[in-house]
Structure formats: structure tokens, C-alpha cells
Design a protein around this motif. Structure first.
Motif, PDB file in Angstrom:
ATOM      1  N   HIS A   1      35.667  38.567  46.217  1.00 47.12           N
ATOM      2  CA  HIS A   1      34.709  38.561  45.142  1.00 47.12           C
ATOM      3  C   HIS A   1      36.411  38.059  44.533  1.00 47.12           C
ATOM      4  CE1 HIS A   1      33.386  38.663  41.514  1.00 47.12           C
ATOM      5  NE2 HIS A   1      34.053  39.718  40.565  1.00 47.12           N
ATOM      6  N   GLY A   2      37.356  38.612  44.606  1.00 47.36           N
ATOM      7  CA  GLY A   2      38.667  38.368  44.300  1.00 47.36           C
ATOM      8  C   GLY A   2      39.022  36.595  44.821  1.00 47.36           C
ATOM      9  N   ARG A   3      38.587  36.502  45.960  1.00 56.78           N
ATOM     10  CA  ARG A   3      39.281  35.285  46.266  1.00 56.78           C
ATOM     11  C   ARG A   3      38.368  34.015  45.355  1.00 56.78           C
ATOM     12  NH1 ARG A   3      43.173  35.079  50.312  1.00 56.78           N
ATOM     13  NH2 ARG A   3      43.050  36.868  51.410  1.00 56.78           N
ATOM     14  N   GLU A   4      37.565  34.459  45.872  1.00 58.33           N
ATOM     15  CA  GLU A   4      36.242  33.645  44.493  1.00 58.33           C
ATOM     16  C   GLU A   4      36.871  33.333  42.552  1.00 58.33           C
ATOM     17  OE1 GLU A   4      31.735  33.477  44.553  1.00 58.33           O
ATOM     18  OE2 GLU A   4      32.272  36.197  45.200  1.00 58.33           O
ATOM     19  N   LEU A   5      37.663  34.181  42.594  1.00 56.81           N
ATOM     20  CA  LEU A   5      38.053  34.440  41.386  1.00 56.81           C
ATOM     21  C   LEU A   5      39.155  33.416  41.232  1.00 56.81           C
ATOM     22  CD1 LEU A   5      37.775  37.811  39.350  1.00 56.81           C
ATOM     23  CD2 LEU A   5      36.041  36.565  39.427  1.00 56.81           C
ATOM     24  N   VAL A   6      40.197  33.325  42.185  1.00 58.42           N
ATOM     25  CA  VAL A   6      41.150  33.092  42.332  1.00 58.42           C
ATOM     26  C   VAL A   6      41.177  31.287  42.191  1.00 58.42           C
ATOM     27  CG1 VAL A   6      42.582  32.374  43.821  1.00 58.42           C
ATOM     28  CG2 VAL A   6      42.162  34.651  43.250  1.00 58.42           C
ATOM     29  N   GLU A   7      39.662  30.598  42.739  1.00 61.14           N
ATOM     30  CA  GLU A   7      39.477  29.335  42.856  1.00 61.14           C
ATOM     31  C   GLU A   7      39.227  29.051  41.628  1.00 61.14           C
ATOM     32  OE1 GLU A   7      36.534  29.758  46.768  1.00 61.14           O
ATOM     33  OE2 GLU A   7      38.255  30.072  48.034  1.00 61.14           O
ATOM     34  N   MET A   8      38.383  30.009  40.921  1.00 61.44           N
ATOM     35  CA  MET A   8      37.951  29.157  39.461  1.00 61.44           C
ATOM     36  C   MET A   8      39.458  28.992  38.442  1.00 61.44           C
ATOM     37  SD  MET A   8      34.760  32.050  39.024  1.00 61.44           S
ATOM     38  CE  MET A   8      34.202  30.937  37.444  1.00 61.44           C
ATOM     39  N   GLY A   9      40.178  29.386  38.848  1.00 63.31           N
ATOM     40  CA  GLY A   9      41.732  29.042  38.107  1.00 63.31           C
ATOM     41  C   GLY A   9      41.550  29.511  36.459  1.00 63.31           C
ATOM     42  N   LEU A  10      40.659  30.668  36.192  1.00 65.00           N
ATOM     43  CA  LEU A  10      41.194  30.998  34.821  1.00 65.00           C
ATOM     44  C   LEU A  10      41.040  32.402  35.164  1.00 65.00           C
ATOM     45  CD1 LEU A  10      37.227  30.402  33.486  1.00 65.00           C
ATOM     46  CD2 LEU A  10      39.327  28.892  33.138  1.00 65.00           C
ATOM     47  N   HIS A  11      41.966  33.219  34.068  1.00 62.79           N
ATOM     48  CA  HIS A  11      42.039  34.417  33.716  1.00 62.79           C
ATOM     49  C   HIS A  11      41.124  35.555  34.319  1.00 62.79           C
ATOM     50  CE1 HIS A  11      42.836  38.207  32.419  1.00 62.79           C
ATOM     51  NE2 HIS A  11      44.091  38.150  31.762  1.00 62.79           N
ATOM     52  N   PRO A  12      41.687  36.642  34.891  1.00 64.13           N
ATOM     53  CA  PRO A  12      40.873  37.235  36.597  1.00 64.13           C
ATOM     54  C   PRO A  12      39.031  37.102  34.759  1.00 64.13           C
ATOM     55  CG  PRO A  12      42.835  37.291  37.218  1.00 64.13           C
ATOM     56  CD  PRO A  12      42.165  36.314  35.823  1.00 64.13           C
ATOM     57  N   ARG A  13      39.445  38.113  33.698  1.00 65.66           N
ATOM     58  CA  ARG A  13      38.641  39.143  33.543  1.00 65.66           C
ATOM     59  C   ARG A  13      37.258  37.800  32.786  1.00 65.66           C
ATOM     60  NH1 ARG A  13      40.366  43.085  30.179  1.00 65.66           N
ATOM     61  NH2 ARG A  13      42.172  43.653  30.395  1.00 65.66           N
ATOM     62  N   ILE A  14      37.462  36.148  32.706  1.00 65.72           N
ATOM     63  CA  ILE A  14      37.046  35.271  32.063  1.00 65.72           C
ATOM     64  C   ILE A  14      36.172  34.887  33.357  1.00 65.72           C
ATOM     65  CG2 ILE A  14      36.897  32.978  31.140  1.00 65.72           C
ATOM     66  CD1 ILE A  14      37.229  34.782  29.452  1.00 65.72           C
ATOM     67  N   ALA A  15      36.999  34.151  34.457  1.00 63.27           N
ATOM     68  CA  ALA A  15      36.246  34.248  35.540  1.00 63.27           C
ATOM     69  C   ALA A  15      34.908  35.016  36.195  1.00 63.27           C
ATOM     70  CB  ALA A  15      37.486  33.785  36.863  1.00 63.27           C
ATOM     71  N   HIS A  16      35.961  36.255  36.163  1.00 60.14           N
ATOM     72  CA  HIS A  16      34.698  37.566  36.621  1.00 60.14           C
ATOM     73  C   HIS A  16      33.340  37.174  35.611  1.00 60.14           C
ATOM     74  CE1 HIS A  16      32.834  41.431  38.156  1.00 60.14           C
ATOM     75  NE2 HIS A  16      33.295  41.560  36.733  1.00 60.14           N
ATOM     76  N   MET A  17      34.047  37.152  34.201  1.00 63.99           N
ATOM     77  CA  MET A  17      32.378  36.580  33.601  1.00 63.99           C
ATOM     78  C   MET A  17      31.269  35.618  33.994  1.00 63.99           C
ATOM     79  SD  MET A  17      32.318  36.670  29.068  1.00 63.99           S
ATOM     80  CE  MET A  17      32.801  34.763  29.283  1.00 63.99           C
ATOM     81  N   ILE A  18      31.865  34.358  34.084  1.00 65.34           N
ATOM     82  CA  ILE A  18      31.343  33.149  34.522  1.00 65.34           C
ATOM     83  C   ILE A  18      30.711  33.692  35.715  1.00 65.34           C
ATOM     84  CG2 ILE A  18      31.530  30.981  34.849  1.00 65.34           C
ATOM     85  CD1 ILE A  18      33.534  31.037  32.571  1.00 65.34           C
ATOM     86  N   ARG A  19      31.207  34.324  36.873  1.00 67.37           N
ATOM     87  CA  ARG A  19      30.419  34.597  37.910  1.00 67.37           C
ATOM     88  C   ARG A  19      29.788  35.500  37.565  1.00 67.37           C
ATOM     89  NH1 ARG A  19      27.693  34.561  41.370  1.00 67.37           N
ATOM     90  NH2 ARG A  19      28.730  34.703  43.560  1.00 67.37           N
ATOM     91  N   ALA A  20      29.181  36.132  36.757  1.00 65.37           N
ATOM     92  CA  ALA A  20      28.526  37.567  37.535  1.00 65.37           C
ATOM     93  C   ALA A  20      27.141  36.491  36.671  1.00 65.37           C
ATOM     94  CB  ALA A  20      28.504  38.958  36.153  1.00 65.37           C
TER      95      ALA A  20
END
Length: 836
Positions: free
Chosen positions: A409-428
Motif C-alpha cells: 500500500h505504501g508503494r501505491e502511495l509513493v507512485e501517486m506523488g501526493l502527500h501520503p495523507r491525501i494519497a491514502h484518502m484517494i486510494r481508500a
């Protein structure tokens, strides 16, 4: 046009032909940003690879790319390309790619060897952004491990060049003096008073009348720019005077208008943030008015929050700003501070890595495979406390495991190129069919507030999202009575649309029922799990991380049982809630299902003097729900009971005379021999679990404790031998010559007392001793009325020296009693007179 940088280009070219790294220091206006990439693009060591030019800001990146493309007679996207947030103009012919610093990190994570890159130029490195420090650290490791042929040049106008040169391998520093016209510096005569904006407006009007040329005004932020702009427009400016704001949130057209040459016959006043300090030239400027302030993010590891703080500029930044007035001709710089204040400025701005939120950095390092930041080369290593706090948040987001290794999941967030908080919100949100509203929230949270006036005091994010949708979908705000910045809404809507293009097609079928806006709070809980708040009876909120928070003004949201705070000001004990949304308990139980703990809480309740037990659902410091627990762990009950005794004192226990005497006797024996247990109040409180714990199983209240026999419990602390010796060496009573059995008072363990009527001791020649014969009893000799007449530890001396005086006094007061002339031969008695 010949620029100063071209004088040192042969030295730079020669250096890079022989060595991979260089440091270039060039004064503002020397031309390093646009001329260096063009001069190096055909070097043979590039072997057809690209040049990356890193710029700290989007505006500088776009402007630099446009200038270089125009110099080649081309459009951006041909030889010179540009890649910034939400915008990419590159093509198959692109040889020079101007990028913002975060783009380099993405490229390195995708291809650690950077196979198609031959040169990386770090421009304006003195700004020391977090992405620049990280990009340089990762690039150096790439160069050391994979690409010895990769070239790097660190460029700046003001820089601690020696430290950077040493980090790059002890390389020489190439210096370009530049070409600057003289700039007259004018300070205030006395320290500025009152608000900043009226003082700046007055100084602008003064400069318009005294000096020639366009004016560049440095202000700390967009809020101050708007106020100064309003103040200028309210006053009568000279004809043909144009006011042009310049800050990052403006549209590209508005930014271009500010930096391009003005129309002939016009004077331009550019109101800018520090965005105009470096990297780009504002054409026509000959006057600089510097407020001396800038707005920077400050991160607090204690609270986990970042706030924007207005602070003084450094001397280096002030000199950069001053230099903007001497790019085209001699100029003047007005400084809104005194010469004395100038001497107090710091030399350089604090690097962002020392004070920033390190969540993105921690995730990037984990994705790179670095466990310890010390494995990389840094000018300033990431602070340990801030990095650990960032890692704890990433564990909460599921981006790291408990061993602090990156997850899938962390690697997905890295690929999104956003702050981890925001990337996690969009992924969820993609899993919940809520990607659209999540993208809108992400764009909204990344920009300044869109509400104006009193509406700005309302912290409800739903109100802002409704305004954003109204402007985005209808072109105008349709919220009655709410002032909205429609221009900001348009820009944010465009960014949200860009996000949607990337992620909406990935979302699963929408299973959420009802209004998507009702899910704002649950989406925020995904991004800010540490800032979920529960309302207390006081009206304040307790956050999941244990901190307090409060709404600054009366509003409907302040009565929500649960909220999620997206922004807090981190001031004082209770942070002010700036942006938030309500969330239901059911939503929290769904979003935080892996974090909610069920426990049976057992504690001592002082008011009822008993142990209470309740089942709880807990989310960090928040208790979501609790019910009475009919069954509780006996060990936990015992621990709570002992905790209650420890907090309230031994007075909770049933101390009768027998128990106190046992305690006092044991204290007496411990003074004589440390092998005996220490049963002083202090020692008993410190060791409750050892001596009392085994005897209180099943007890839950003070009433239950009242059935204990403390005498027996204290006696149980003794060995068999000590029990046998206790009565011998510390007897409870002693038999006196009259035959009476008199108790011994051990309340003063260093001097036990025997209180007895004097007549009962006739015939007793010596003071009795206890404690293995070592301690004489302190005799309190009493009158027939039980009043002390003498205290002695030497009975023989009393009979010989004092008895006769005491006898004379007592015989007068008690004539019926027996007062013999020879007490050692007399008959002891506990009566008025001895029996015949």
C-alpha cells in the motif's frame, strides 16, 4: 544579449568534461538558469541523454522553459520541455526538461539509475527545500552505485558553497560575479508601528513620486497582497499605474502579466511573495520595497501539525530581494525595518528539512530502501523526532508495517506523488466509490481558503465543498450569504478535475448510499486518523492523539459528537480548529476498524470507594462506547484495588488497635535488625502487591477490605523463627510487680513506653528491658488518678533520688493511698492500699 554567466561557461564546460560534479555560484541576473542548460546540451558526454533542470517553484519552471524555448525559436515541448504539477509539455525531441523538485524524486523512484538522464542541474539550491535536499541525496547515491557518468551541478546565487562542494566530493566552486547595477538601500528611521499594509501603501506612494521605474513589493502572503492591493486601489494612484499581484495560487495568465514588461508609458506595481525572490526576472523593476517578512511552514513533532508562520527574512534573502532592483539599471531598495534591526537578522533561512513535516520524506526513504537516513549524504540530516513521528503516521496509514518497512500500500502511495495523507484518502475512496468527492477534497485541502469575510470563521469543510462544486459546475457561487473567492474555486476545480482524470476510472462500483457529501468526515478520517476528535462536556474536543482542540467561534459544527480536523493552528494547550468535518460513530467504526480496540477497563472509583469495570471500544485516546462489565479479570480488579489504596493511602484498610500495635512492634524490631520486614507506612505503600495482594483477591470495595485481618496479614510476613521471637523481644504486654499486665506502647519505635501507676512498681529495682535486652522501656509513672508524675528510663535512680519528693507531693494529694518509706521493700499494689 550577452550575460555575465557566459564568461565562466568555458570553465564549467571544461570541469564537466573531466569530472562529474560542480558547484556554480552566480549572482542574480547572471543568466545561470537559462544559459547553462543551453550551453551544455550538445556536450559529447551527454551521449544523447537529457538534461534535467530543477526549479523550486512551478512559476519559475514554466518561465525558464519558455525563455529557453524562445531563445531557440521554438515552443515549449520541443527541445525544451517542462514538467510540473498537473502539467507536462515534453516530446520525443526534448533534450532539456525543466521540472519542479518533486518530479525528480518520482523519476528516481521509477528508475534509480536514471538511464536517459546525463546531467541534473539543481537551480536556486540555497532555498534548501525538502525535495531539493532529498533529490540531491538520492542522486548522489545513484551516481555512486549505478551511474559514475551522471553529472550534477548545484547552482545558486547565495549558498554555503564550501559545504555543498565538500558533499559533492571536494569539487571546486565556479564563481560568476554577475552584472548588477548599484542599488541604494533606504532603511526606516525608526521601527515600524501599526499594521504592515498601510505602511507599505504609504511607502509605495512615496516611491512613485521620488523614483523612476516599476516597483516590486515583497509581502509575506496572499492575504497581505490583497490588503495592499485594496489600499492602493482605494487611493488615487497616478494615471497609467497598474497593480499586478504575483503569488503561486494565481492563474498562469495572471502570473505572466506580473512578470512581463509593462506597456510603454505605464508604471507597474508588482505585489509578490518570496516567489519573485529568485529564479525569474520581473521585467522593468528598478524599485524594490521589502516588508522583510516571509511565510514558512513550521512542523511540530509534539503535535504532528504544520502551521504557516510569518517570520523575518534572513540577510541572504534580503540581499536577493534587494538585487532585483539592479538587474536592468541602477535602482533603489526600501527596507521596512531599521539598520539596527538589519544587524539582528539571521545569515541564512533555516533549511526546510529541519522544520518540515517529514511524512513524505520518510515514505520516499522507505521506498528507496533506506532504513537509516545516515546511509545517504545530507547537508542537514532529517531530525530524529520529526522522522519518527512521520513513521508512526505512516504505520497508521498502512504505508509501513510495524517494523517500519514499506508495504505494498505504501508503494501505491509513493507512485501517486501526493502527500501520503491525501494519497491514502484517494486510494481508500477508490475502494468505496467516492473518488470524485475525495479528489475535490484533495484539491481543496492543498490550497488557501476559498471563503471570505465572516464565512471564513466557519470551519466546516462541507460548506467549502458545496461552494467549490457550485462554482465548478455552474460557474458561480450559489450559497446564499456566503462570500466565496470564485477565482480560487475555478483553479481548485481544475486541479480536482485533473485528479479525477487520473483516479476516477480506477474506482470500484459505488456502494455508498445517500449524499456523497455526507462522507466528507469519513474521507478526512482516512487522511487524518490522528486528528479524529470527540466532543467533551466542556464543548472542547479530545483528539485521538490525546491533544485538545476547540472551535474559535460559535458554529453548528461545534456541537457534532465527532469531528475530523484537517487543519489546526497548534497554538496553546487546545489547538484552534481551522478546518474540519463531522463524522458519525458508525463511519469511524468502518474507517478505523483495524485500529479500534475492545478492552475491559478496570479502575478504582474514589467517589464510590470501589473498583469499577466497564467494556470499552477505544480509538487511541477516545472512548467510542462503554457498557458495564459483569465479569472482569480478577488480576485487573486486584491491580485496580491496590492502585486505589496507593492513591488514597493506607487509611482505606481496617486498622484496629491490634493491627497498629503489630505494625509498631515490627517497626521496632526492624530498627534493631534489618532482617525483619520494613512495615512502615511508606514501605507498605511501596510494596502493596507483595504483602497485601495475595490477601485481597475477591475484594472490590472498601467494605470488602473491612473484613481483612491486618494483624494476621502482617504476621504472615514473618518467618517461623521471627514469629517465635516477636513475643520474646517485642511483647505486647509486660507483667509488673503488682501482677497487672500492662500494654507496651510502640508508637515511638526508638523508645517504647510503659505507662503504669507508680504504686504497682514497688519492689522493682531495675528498669525492664526488651529487644534482646538492648532497649530499656521508657516508664511513664502515673499518679492514682492516672496522670504522669515522672518519666524515666532509670528506675533505680528514681527510687534513690526522686521518689521521696514525689511521695511528699502525692501523699498530700492522695492521703488514703499507700506511700511507703522504702519502695524497694514495699508491697506493690493496684489498689488504694495493699491487702493485709
Amino acid at each position: 544579449m550577452q550575460l555575465p554567466i557566459e564568461e565562466i561557461m568555458p570553465s564549467l564546460i571544461a570541469r564537466l568534461r573531466e569530472h562529474p560534479n560542480a558547484v556554480l555560484v552566480a549572482a542574480p541576473g547572471a543568466g545561470k538558469t537559462t544559459r547553462v542548460p543551453l550551453a551544455l546540451r550538445d556536450e559529447p558526454w551527454l551521449a544523447g541523454r537529457r538534461i534535467l533542470l530543477l526549479e523550486p517553484r512551478r512559476l519559475a519552471a514554466r518561465t525558464s522553459a519558455r525563455y529557453m524555448a524562445q531563445a531557440l525559436g521554438e515552443q515549449v515541448g520541443e527541445t525544451v520541455g517542462c514538467r510540473v504539477k498537473m502539467e507536462a509539455k515534453v516530446g520525443p525531441r526534448t533534450r532539456i526538461e525543466v521540472i519542479t523538485e518533486g518530479v525528480l524524486t518520482r523519476m528516481l523512484q521509477a528508475d534509480p539509475a536514471l538511464e536517459d538522464v546525463g546531467l541534473i542541474l539543481f537551480d536556486e539550491f540555497h532555498e534548501r527545500s525538502l525535495h531539493a535536499d532529498l533529490g540531491l541525496a538520492l542522486s548522489l547515491q545513484t551516481q555512486n552505485l549505478f551511474r559514475e557518468d551522471l553529472r550534477m551541478v548545484v547552482m545558486s546565487a547565495t549558498l554555503d558553497a564550501a559545504a555543498v562542494a565538500e558533499m559533492l566530493g571536494g569539487v571546486p566552486v565556479i564563481q560568476s560575479e554577475g552584472r548588477a547595477y548599484p542599488v541604494e538601500t533606504r532603511y526606516l528611521n525608526r521601527q515600524m508601528s501599526g499594521r504592515l499594509e498601510p505602511n507599505v501603501v504609504q511607502k509605495i506612494r512615496e516611491a512613485l513620486t521620488q523614483d523612476e521605474g516599476d516597483i516590486l513589493v515583497f509581502l509575506p502572503g496572499a492575504k497581505e497582497i490583497r490588503r495592499v492591493e485594496a489600499g492602493l486601489l482605494e487611493s488615487s494612484l497616478p494615471a497609467n499605474t497598474v497593480v499586478a499581484p504575483l503569488y503561486g495560487a494565481l492563474s498562469q495568465d495572471a502570473q505572466d502579466m506580473a512578470i512581463q514588461p509593462g506597456v510603454a508609458g505605464q508604471r507597474k506595481i508588482v505585489l509578490a511573495t518570496s516567489i519573485a525572490e529568485t529564479s525569474l526576472t520581473v521585467e522593468g523593476v528598478r524599485i524594490v520595497i521589502d516588508s522583510g517578512l516571509m511565510r514558512v511552514p513550521r512542523f511540530s513533532p509534539r503535535t504532528g501539525m504544520t502551521r504557516l508562520e510569518t517570520t523575518r527574512v534572513s540577510k541572504a534573502s534580503a540581499d536577493q530581494r534587494r538585487g532585483r532592483a539592479g538587474r536592468l539599471a541602477k535602482g533603489v531598495c526600501y527596507r521596512m525595518w531599521t539598520e539596527q534591526e538589519q544587524r539582528g537578522l539571521t545569515a541564512h533561512t533555516t533549511p526546510e528539512i529541519r522544520e518540515a513535516d517529514l511524512t513524505s520524506l520518510a515514505l520516499e526513504l522507505a521506498a528507496w530502501g533506506v532504513d537509516d537516513p545516515a546511509e545517504l549524504a545530507w547537508l542537514d540530516e532529517p531530525p530524529k523526532a520529526a522522522l519518527e513521528h512521520a513513521q508512526e503516521l505512516l504505520i497508521q496509514l498502512g504505508a509501513m508495517d510495524s517494523g517500519r518497512k514499506i508495504t505494498s500500500h505504501g508503494r501505491e502511495l509513493v507512485e501517486m506523488g501526493l502527500h501520503p495523507r491525501i494519497a491514502h484518502m484517494i486510494r481508500a475512496a477508490t475502494d468505496r466509490g467516492l473518488t470524485e468527492v475525495a479528489c475535490e477534497l484533495a484539491a481543496l485541502l492543498g490550497e488557501r481558503d476559498i471563503l471570505r469575510g465572516r464565512a471564513h470563521l466557519d470551519a466546516d469543510l462541507r460548506l467549502r465543498l458545496e461552494a467549490l462544486r457550485s462554482v465548478g459546475q455552474k460557474g458561480v457561487a450559489s450559497l446564499a450569504g456566503v462570500a466565496v473567492d470564485e477565482g480560487a474555486c475555478q483553479r481548485i476545480w481544475q486541479e480536482a478535475s485533473h485528479f479525477k482524470q487520473r483516479w476516477v476510472n480506477r474506482q470500484k462500483e459505488n456502494y455508498e448510499a445517500g449524499d456523497p457529501l455526507s462522507q466528507i468526515g469519513s474521507l478526512l478520517a482516512e487522511a487524518y486518523p490522528d486528528r479524529i476528535g470527540q466532543r467533551r462536556d466542556s464543548g472542547k474536543y479530545l483528539l485521538r492523539n490525546g491533544r485538545g482542540a476547540v472551535f474559535a467561534s460559535e458554529q453548528a459544527l461545534a456541537y457534532a459528537p465527532y469531528i475530523v480536523a484537517a487543519e489546526l493552528d497548534d497554538q496553546g494547550t487546545d489547538s484552534r480548529i481551522v478546518l474540519a468535518a463531522s463524522v458519525t460513530e458508525a463511519q469511524l467504526e468502518e474507517v478505523c476498524v483495524k485500529s479500534i480496540e475492545e478492552e475491559t477497563a478496570v479502575w478504582w472509583e474514589k467517589s464510590s470507594q470501589s473498583v469499577r469495570a466497564r467494556k470499552r471500544k477505544r480509538l487511541g485516546a477516545l472512548i467510542l462506547r462503554e457498557t458495564p462489565a459483569s465479569q472482569a479479570d480478577p488480576e485487573a480488579v486486584t491491580a485496580a484495588l491496590l492502585s486505589g489504596i496507593a492513591s488514597e493511602g493506607l487509611g482505606l484498610l481496617p486498622w484496629n488497635r491490634s493491627a497498629r500495635q503489630m505494625q509498631e512492634r515490627l517497626v521496632f524490631m526492624h530498627r534493631l535488625d534489618s532482617a525483619w520486614p520494613d512495615v512502615s507506612d511508606e514501605a507498605l505503600l511501596a510494596a502493596l502487591e507483595e504483602w497485601l495482594g495475595p490477601h485481597v483477591h475477591g475484594c472490590r470495595s472498601r467494605d470488602d477490605l473491612s473484613r481483612l485481618s491486618l494483624t494476621a496479614i502482617l504476621e504472615a510476613m514473618l518467618s517461623w523463627k521471627q514469629r517465635r521471637e516477636l513475643d520474646e523481644h517485642a511483647p505486647t504486654h509486660i507483667v509488673v510487680p503488682s501482677g497487672s499486665r500492662i500494654p507496651i506502647d510502640y508508637s515511638s519505635p526508638q523508645s517504647p513506653v510503659l505507662s503504669v501507676r507508680l504504686q504497682e512498681l514497688f519492689g522493682w529495682s531495675q528498669t525492664p528491658r526488651i529487644g534482646m535486652g538492648r532497649i530499656p522501656l521508657t516508664l511513664h509513672l502515673l499518679s492514682p488518678a492516672q496522670r504522669p508524675v515522672q518519666v524515666t528510663r532509670d528506675l533505680a535512680s528514681f527510687w534513690q533520688n526522686t521518689y521521696f519528693e514525689v511521695k511528699k507531693d502525692l501523699k498530700g494529694r492522695y492521703p488514703k493511698h499507700y506511700w511507703p518509706d522504702d519502695p524497694l521493700q514495699a508491697i506493690p499494689t493496684n489498689r488504694t492500699r495493699p491487702r493485709s
